[in-house]
Write a protein that holds these residues in place. Structure first.
Motif, PDB file in Angstrom:
ATOM      1  N   VAL A 264       0.835  -1.194   0.000  1.00 31.95           N
ATOM      2  CA  VAL A 264       0.000   0.000   0.000  1.00 31.95           C
ATOM      3  C   VAL A 264       0.875   1.252   0.000  1.00 31.95           C
ATOM      4  O   VAL A 264       0.493   2.301  -0.522  1.00 31.95           O
ATOM      5  CB  VAL A 264      -0.959  -0.007   1.209  1.00 31.95           C
TER       6      VAL A 264
ATOM      7  N   ARG B 144      -0.453  -4.438   2.436  1.00 35.70           N
ATOM      8  CA  ARG B 144      -1.840  -4.496   2.908  1.00 35.70           C
ATOM      9  C   ARG B 144      -1.971  -5.624   3.933  1.00 35.70           C
ATOM     10  O   ARG B 144      -1.449  -6.712   3.741  1.00 35.70           O
ATOM     11  CB  ARG B 144      -2.799  -4.736   1.746  1.00 35.70           C
TER      12      ARG B 144
ATOM     13  N   THR C  21      -1.083   3.393  -2.678  1.00 36.50           N
ATOM     14  CA  THR C  21      -2.043   2.793  -3.594  1.00 36.50           C
ATOM     15  C   THR C  21      -3.401   2.638  -2.925  1.00 36.50           C
ATOM     16  O   THR C  21      -3.507   2.061  -1.842  1.00 36.50           O
ATOM     17  CB  THR C  21      -1.551   1.420  -4.074  1.00 36.50           C
TER      18      THR C  21
ATOM     19  N   ARG D 223      -7.622   1.403  -3.017  1.00 39.55           N
ATOM     20  CA  ARG D 223      -8.312   0.159  -3.332  1.00 39.55           C
ATOM     21  C   ARG D 223      -9.177   0.335  -4.578  1.00 39.55           C
ATOM     22  O   ARG D 223      -9.836   1.364  -4.745  1.00 39.55           O
ATOM     23  CB  ARG D 223      -9.199  -0.278  -2.166  1.00 39.55           C
TER      24      ARG D 223
ATOM     25  N   ALA E 171      -6.016   6.954  -2.837  1.00 43.24           N
ATOM     26  CA  ALA E 171      -5.585   6.378  -1.560  1.00 43.24           C
ATOM     27  C   ALA E 171      -6.099   7.199  -0.388  1.00 43.24           C
ATOM     28  O   ALA E 171      -6.140   8.441  -0.448  1.00 43.24           O
ATOM     29  CB  ALA E 171      -4.064   6.302  -1.511  1.00 43.24           C
TER      30      ALA E 171
ATOM     31  N   ASP F  14      -6.549   3.139   3.657  1.00 40.07           N
ATOM     32  CA  ASP F  14      -5.509   2.350   3.001  1.00 40.07           C
ATOM     33  C   ASP F  14      -4.245   2.312   3.847  1.00 40.07           C
ATOM     34  O   ASP F  14      -3.559   1.292   3.909  1.00 40.07           O
ATOM     35  CB  ASP F  14      -5.206   2.940   1.622  1.00 40.07           C
ATOM     36  N   LEU F  15      -3.944   3.440   4.506  1.00 42.00           N
ATOM     37  CA  LEU F  15      -2.735   3.508   5.325  1.00 42.00           C
ATOM     38  C   LEU F  15      -3.018   4.336   6.566  1.00 42.00           C
ATOM     39  O   LEU F  15      -3.489   5.475   6.472  1.00 42.00           O
ATOM     40  CB  LEU F  15      -1.576   4.133   4.542  1.00 42.00           C
TER      41      LEU F  15
ATOM     42  N   GLY G 281      -6.144  -2.613   5.271  1.00 41.04           N
ATOM     43  CA  GLY G 281      -5.241  -1.477   5.158  1.00 41.04           C
ATOM     44  C   GLY G 281      -3.843  -1.844   5.618  1.00 41.04           C
ATOM     45  O   GLY G 281      -3.570  -2.973   6.026  1.00 41.04           O
TER      46      GLY G 281
END
Length: 517
Positions: free
Chosen positions: A14, A39, A74, A76, A81, A168-169, A199
């Motif tokens: 990610v 991820r 990145t 999903r 993101a 995501d992060l 994530g």
């Protein structure tokens, strides 16, 4: 909490940093740093102060741009993101509810422009439930524990993501620095839920045991470079600390602190402090510093040692603490009384607490020594200027003239001006907090030499810093603060640095037996 199982090697990244570099003036903050977070992974980022952790977080979150390399986050299914960052200072309003705090950055409004609280509640309640928060959105933040306040900050980051609750992060930037035991476990468990939901989680921390408990992998930084990337299941606290410090650290635990901390009995005691309590620091032991002695005070950032110089100097309320300087107790609170008794403080925040940027070098040097240049309450500017020239030469302050604005000087020379001003007030006790922060190596050596010279002339010095190597280099002995108390004392010797690192960062038996029951 249970350790997180290792992620599959085929999982997509990610976050990807490739050969990232960053320079601030002549200082290289990052050089060729590569890092990825997968991820479903909890990834730890370790390193001591100045290693580059904060710079990496700022680059990832877009606060600053790298000078070299690339950064990729990145999302999903082709969507942008979603990034959430929770800092040590959570940025919460304590006099507002959980729901109100989570709506401060983003909220839905009715057609009349008012916040649609019912709609917002329908969004945040499922997020709190998914985090196993155990409290409602209507609770006041001030009534929550420190761990639950951190969870509110995580929930806010999840709420601001689109679609709701799918980050995501997630970056925890020292978010557990002031938490221990079950409180830290609860926050780390909550963060791991983000990983389980697909994530990636990046934990920036100083605490080795947290890494072993919560992370799958760890990237260790030292001096702006990657010192190593390890699978947490295959490593130990000692190995992580050796990567971060660049030195061999013995597994043996530090010695206990005696009821009365040692000092050189051949010298006159300049200051004793006992029963001192701050927001984080609490010590019933008596700390004694002899005239001419440099005592270091250090530990992991956030351990509580940072409060001590301000408590002694009276900047912070020292409560019922007993401070005795040259045999005379300081009866009143406040910096004026402390200074009158012979205590001088050089604060870490020189720009906001130490110098006046709009004033000249002479004006910044002279406030404490101005009485020497007055007669019949009239200031002799000529005498003061001559004195300022002399001080600039004595302290090797590089300035075209004492009348130039101090803002035109380098950070190192500004620090020399601040140190010179306090020293010229002739204190019996000199309190230093991060005295070489933000200066180059040559200036650091100059400052260390000045401090040793002051001690040799009979001043007692308390050298407070999170830079363990520097504290060990400059001090005659070192006190280590852990979880708000003085946990160990080490005299100068061949094993001094390794022992200090171990006492500051490695898990002690009391941690295993007590706080994690």
């Amino acid at each position: 909490m249970e350790s997180v199982s290792a992620p599959s090697a085929v999982r997509a990244a990610v976050l990807e940093l490739r050969q990232v570099g960053k320079r601030f003036g002549h200082t290289i903050a990052l050089q060729g740093v590569s890092l990825d977070v997968l991820r479903g992974e909890v990834h730890a980022l370790l390193g001591h102060n100045g290693s580059g952790k904060s710079t990496i977080v700022k680059i990832i979150s877009g606060v600053i741009s790298p000078d070299a390399g690339s950064v990729s986050i990145t999302g999903r299914d082709g969507r942008p993101a979603q990034l959430g960052v929770v800092h040590q200072d959570l940025g919460l309003c304590h006099d507002a509810t959980v729901l109100e705090n989570c709506c401060m950055a983003k909220y839905q409004s009715s057609r009349f422009g008012r916040i649609n609280w019912a709609a917002e509640r329908r969004i945040i309640e499922p997020i709190l439930e998914s985090l196993a928060a155990g409290f409602s959105s209507s609770m006041m933040v001030r009534d929550l524990s420190p761990a639950n306040q951190t969870i509110v900050a995580i929930a806010r980051a999840l709420k601001n993501a689109a679609p709701r609750g799918t980050l995501d992060l997630l970056i925890l930037d020292e978010a557990t620095a002031r938490l221990r035991g079950r409180d830290a476990d609860k926050v780390l468990s909550t963060a791991s839920l983000v990983a389980r939901q697909g994530g990636g989680v990046l934990i920036v921390t100083h605490h080795m045991m947290e890494v072993l408990q919560a992370a799958n992998r760890a990237t260790v930084l030292m001096n702006g470079r990657v010192a190593g990337v390890v699978n947490v299941a295959d490593t130990t606290e000692e190995q992580l600390l050796e990567l971060a410090s660049g030195r061999r650290v013995t597994a043996s635990r530090s010695q206990d602190v005696a009821q009365r901390l040692d000092h050189d009995s051949q010298r006159e005691v300049a200051i004793t402090v006992s029963h001192m309590t701050g927001d984080r620091f609490s010590c019933g032991n008596e700390i004694a510093i002899a005239a001419g002695e440099i005592v270091g005070l250090t530990g992991a950032p956030g351990a509580g040692f940072e409060e001590v110089p301000y408590l002694i100097a009276g900047v912070a309320n020292r409560g019922s603490a007993k401070v005795v300087v040259a045999g005379k107790p300081i009866q009143r609170q406040g910096t004026h009384e402390s200074r009158r008794r012979g205590v001088g403080l050089v604060p870490a925040e020189r720009l906001s607490q130490g110098i006046l940027l709009q004033a000249s070098v002479r004006e910044n040097l002279s406030p404490l020594a101005r009485s020497r240049h007055t007669w019949a309450r009239l200031l002799s500017k000529r005498r003061e200027l001559t004195w300022a020239h002399t001080i600039c030469r004595a302290f090797q302050i590089v300035a075209a003239h004492p009348e130039v604005p101090i803002a035109t000087l380098s950070g190192g020379n500004q620090q020399k001006v601040l140190l010179a001003r306090i020293i010229e007030d002739r204190p019996k006790v000199l309190l230093l907090h991060e005295p070489t922060e933000g200066v180059d190596e040559m200036t650091r050596r100059d400052l260390a030499s000045l401090i040793r010279k002051v001690a040799d002339e009979g001043t007692a010095v308390l050298y407070v810093s999170s830079d363990i190597d520097e504290v060990a280099e400059c001090s005659d002995r070192v006190l280590v603060v852990r979880d708000g108390v003085i946990a160990a004392e080490f005299p100068r010797g061949p094993d001094m640095v390794g022992n200090i690192y171990a006492a500051s960062y490695l898990t002690q038996e009391s941690d295993r037996d007590g706080s994690r029951q």
